[in-house]
Scaffold this motif. Structure first.
Motif, PDB file in Angstrom:
ATOM      1  N   PRO A 228       0.984 -14.290  -1.635  1.00 56.58           N
ATOM      2  CA  PRO A 228       0.106 -15.238  -0.962  1.00 56.58           C
ATOM      3  C   PRO A 228      -1.382 -14.948  -1.154  1.00 56.58           C
ATOM      4  O   PRO A 228      -2.202 -15.827  -1.049  1.00 56.58           O
ATOM      5  N   HIS A 229      -1.715 -13.713  -1.417  1.00 49.85           N
ATOM      6  CA  HIS A 229      -3.136 -13.387  -1.608  1.00 49.85           C
ATOM      7  C   HIS A 229      -3.271 -12.055  -2.324  1.00 49.85           C
ATOM      8  O   HIS A 229      -2.345 -11.237  -2.317  1.00 49.85           O
ATOM      9  N   ALA A 230      -4.445 -11.868  -2.908  1.00 53.53           N
ATOM     10  CA  ALA A 230      -4.677 -10.603  -3.597  1.00 53.53           C
ATOM     11  C   ALA A 230      -4.973  -9.505  -2.577  1.00 53.53           C
ATOM     12  O   ALA A 230      -5.407  -9.784  -1.464  1.00 53.53           O
ATOM     13  N   THR A 231      -4.741  -8.286  -2.966  1.00 55.09           N
ATOM     14  CA  THR A 231      -5.043  -7.171  -2.068  1.00 55.09           C
ATOM     15  C   THR A 231      -5.980  -6.202  -2.754  1.00 55.09           C
ATOM     16  O   THR A 231      -5.924  -6.012  -3.971  1.00 55.09           O
ATOM     17  N   ASP A 232      -6.789  -5.596  -1.928  1.00 50.91           N
ATOM     18  CA  ASP A 232      -7.887  -4.792  -2.427  1.00 50.91           C
ATOM     19  C   ASP A 232      -7.456  -3.349  -2.689  1.00 50.91           C
ATOM     20  O   ASP A 232      -6.741  -2.744  -1.889  1.00 50.91           O
ATOM     21  N   PHE A 233      -7.889  -2.807  -3.802  1.00 51.40           N
ATOM     22  CA  PHE A 233      -7.530  -1.421  -4.138  1.00 51.40           C
ATOM     23  C   PHE A 233      -8.240  -0.402  -3.250  1.00 51.40           C
ATOM     24  O   PHE A 233      -7.751   0.694  -3.032  1.00 51.40           O
ATOM     25  N   ASN A 234      -9.416  -0.825  -2.714  1.00 49.23           N
ATOM     26  CA  ASN A 234     -10.207   0.141  -1.941  1.00 49.23           C
ATOM     27  C   ASN A 234      -9.454   0.705  -0.739  1.00 49.23           C
ATOM     28  O   ASN A 234      -9.625   1.869  -0.379  1.00 49.23           O
TER      29      ASN A 234
ATOM     30  N   GLN B 149       0.839  -1.206   0.000  1.00 50.63           N
ATOM     31  CA  GLN B 149       0.000   0.000   0.000  1.00 50.63           C
ATOM     32  C   GLN B 149       0.872   1.253   0.000  1.00 50.63           C
ATOM     33  O   GLN B 149       0.643   2.176  -0.768  1.00 50.63           O
ATOM     34  N   ASP B 150       1.901   1.232   0.871  1.00 48.40           N
ATOM     35  CA  ASP B 150       2.812   2.387   0.925  1.00 48.40           C
ATOM     36  C   ASP B 150       3.454   2.641  -0.439  1.00 48.40           C
ATOM     37  O   ASP B 150       3.575   3.783  -0.877  1.00 48.40           O
ATOM     38  N   VAL B 151       3.859   1.551  -1.086  1.00 45.38           N
ATOM     39  CA  VAL B 151       4.539   1.673  -2.381  1.00 45.38           C
ATOM     40  C   VAL B 151       3.625   2.335  -3.408  1.00 45.38           C
ATOM     41  O   VAL B 151       4.022   3.284  -4.094  1.00 45.38           O
ATOM     42  N   PHE B 152       2.379   1.865  -3.484  1.00 46.66           N
ATOM     43  CA  PHE B 152       1.478   2.437  -4.481  1.00 46.66           C
ATOM     44  C   PHE B 152       1.077   3.872  -4.140  1.00 46.66           C
ATOM     45  O   PHE B 152       0.902   4.702  -5.035  1.00 46.66           O
TER      46      PHE B 152
END
Lengths: 176, 263
Positions: B58-64, A49-52
């Motif tokens: 390991p898993h997808a992450t949410d853009f929200n 998240q930090d990276v994006f």
């Protein structure tokens, strides 16, 4: 101008929809790279998240002449992840970092079943030779220099380039 | 240019991995713009690598989550710079206030230092005055003691002739051969002139100079201690030219007093 170029331009103009599309394209890859370095699901979520967010805030500093957009984010991600592993709190909680390479993560990744090309990639990594594992791990996942990689593998620096190409060529044969 | 050999060299794999220098990146970029085959190759490598690394996730992450964090809402984005400005302005205002405060403090400090200097000077002056007053008091006490001492003869000297208004007094301590002349009743000596004190014996009339009073005009209490070893029968004071005279100028005899020898 390619679709990607247009998307990046819109992203640089703070178009949230363009950002979401780029995120959909690259977030799993970046997450994989970060996870491979920190080996902690929660920490890699946070780092990614930090990276994006960093990419979003510094979007204007990217220029296509400096490299691929993905490569730009990849660099930010590797640096952030490596910085994290050097931080005091991280060292305290992660005394013994798993020495496994990306191949071990992929081989044991149950989440892959739902993804396209998953079977091909799993097959690929199980067949991958030690030199290829190290080359891809170092050059791509960890961002080590060609010199560092050559020294570890005890091969000439010129060989790094060609050997790496043939390793990735095998990958392409499997997934494309 | 041999595009195939260029592709085979492996430079494009390093390009995607972010392993090239700034200059090399620029070169590769320019070639991708010129040669579609090279661009296609770059995209193929990138696709393979992104898929490979995505498999390590390991898993997808949410853009929200990110969407909420960057606050894409235009209103909120509008607010952001305003907040920054407000903080910046506050910062500047605070610095200016601080600077003014410092100047004011500095100024006050300087004023106070000057005040302290003035007060210190005044204190010194007052101390000197107190010291002087003490000395004066001590002198006056000494004088009073001298005049009051046992065996002192008081001889009033009255004004003579034209100098009727003048007067003086002599306190004669025979024990230590000293006279104290109180000459308050004499005017200041004019320029070029000086008071001269005489001891006189009457039969025959013989004047003996007891000296001139050179500091008469500057003396505060006009009391002078003079050595007198003579058997004086009278005292007189004349105005003489500077340096004194051997014999008194009788026209300038201001005061004269006879010693009352009777007990």
């Amino acid at each position: 101008m390619t679709d990607l170029d247009t998307l990046v331009k819109q992203f640089q103009q703070k178009d949230i929809n363009a950002f979401e599309k780029l995120y959909a394209m690259y977030s799993n890859s970046i997450h994989g790279v970060v996870y491979n370095i920190v080996r902690d699901s929660a920490i890699s979520d946070e780092l990614m998240q930090d990276v994006f967010i960093k990419a979003w805030n510094n979007a204007e500093s990217y220029s296509s002449s400096k490299g691929r957009f993905f490569t730009w984010i990849l660099n930010i991600a590797r640096n952030a992840a490596i910085d994290k592993t050097r931080s005091k709190t991280f060292k305290q909680t992660k005394q013994n970092l798993n020495t496994d390479f990306f191949v071990d993560i992929i081989a044991s990744n149950d989440n892959l079943e739902s993804k396209t090309d998953a079977i091909g990639i799993k097959k690929y990594v199980t067949q991958l030779g030690e030199k290829c594992k190290t080359l891809i791990e170092f050059l791509y996942f960890k961002g080590f220099t060609q010199k560092e990689t050559a020294e570890t593998l005890e091969i000439p620096i010129g060989t790094v380039k060609t050997r790496n190409r043939s390793c990735i060529q095998k990958l392409r044969d499997m997934v494309l | 240019m041999d595009i195939k050999a260029y592709i085979e060299s492996g430079i494009l794999e390093l390009y995607v991995a972010g392993q090239l220098s700034e200059q090399e990146n620029q070169e590769v970029y320019e070639l991708t713009q010129k040669h579609p085959e090279i661009l296609q190759e770059v995209i193929a490598i990138e696709t393979a690598l992104t898929q490979l690394s995505a498999s390590a996730s390991p898993h997808a992450t949410d853009f929200n989550t990110i969407k909420n964090k960057i606050s894409s809402n235009p209103d909120v984005i509008e607010l952001k710079p305003k907040t920054t400005h407000w903080v910046a302005y506050t910062g500047w205002a605070a610095s200016v206030l601080l600077a003014l405060g410092l100047l004011w403090t500095l100024n006050t400090k300087n004023t106070l230092e000057e005040d302290i200097q003035t007060v210190t000077l005044e204190k010194q002056v007052l101390e000197t005055q107190i010291e002087d007053a003490r000395n004066n008091l001590a002198n006056t006490k000494d004088l009073l003691n001298a005049i009051r001492a046992k065996g002192i003869l008081a001889v009033p000297l009255d004004g003579q002739g034209n100098f009727d208004a003048s007067y003086a007094k002599v306190y004669w301590n025979k024990g230590n051969n000293t006279i104290y002349l109180d000459a308050q009743g004499l005017p200041d000596a004019p320029k070029g002139k000086v008071w001269q004190v005489w001891s006189l014996t009457l039969n025959p009339l013989t004047p003996t100079s007891l000296g001139t009073i050179d500091n008469f005009n500057t003396d505060d209490n006009k009391i002078f201690a003079i050595v007198n070893e003579n058997e004086s029968q009278a005292f007189g004071i004349t105005l003489e030219p500077e340096g004194g005279s051997k014999t008194p100028t009788m026209e300038q005899l201001y005061t004269l007093g006879v010693v009352n020898t009777a007990p």
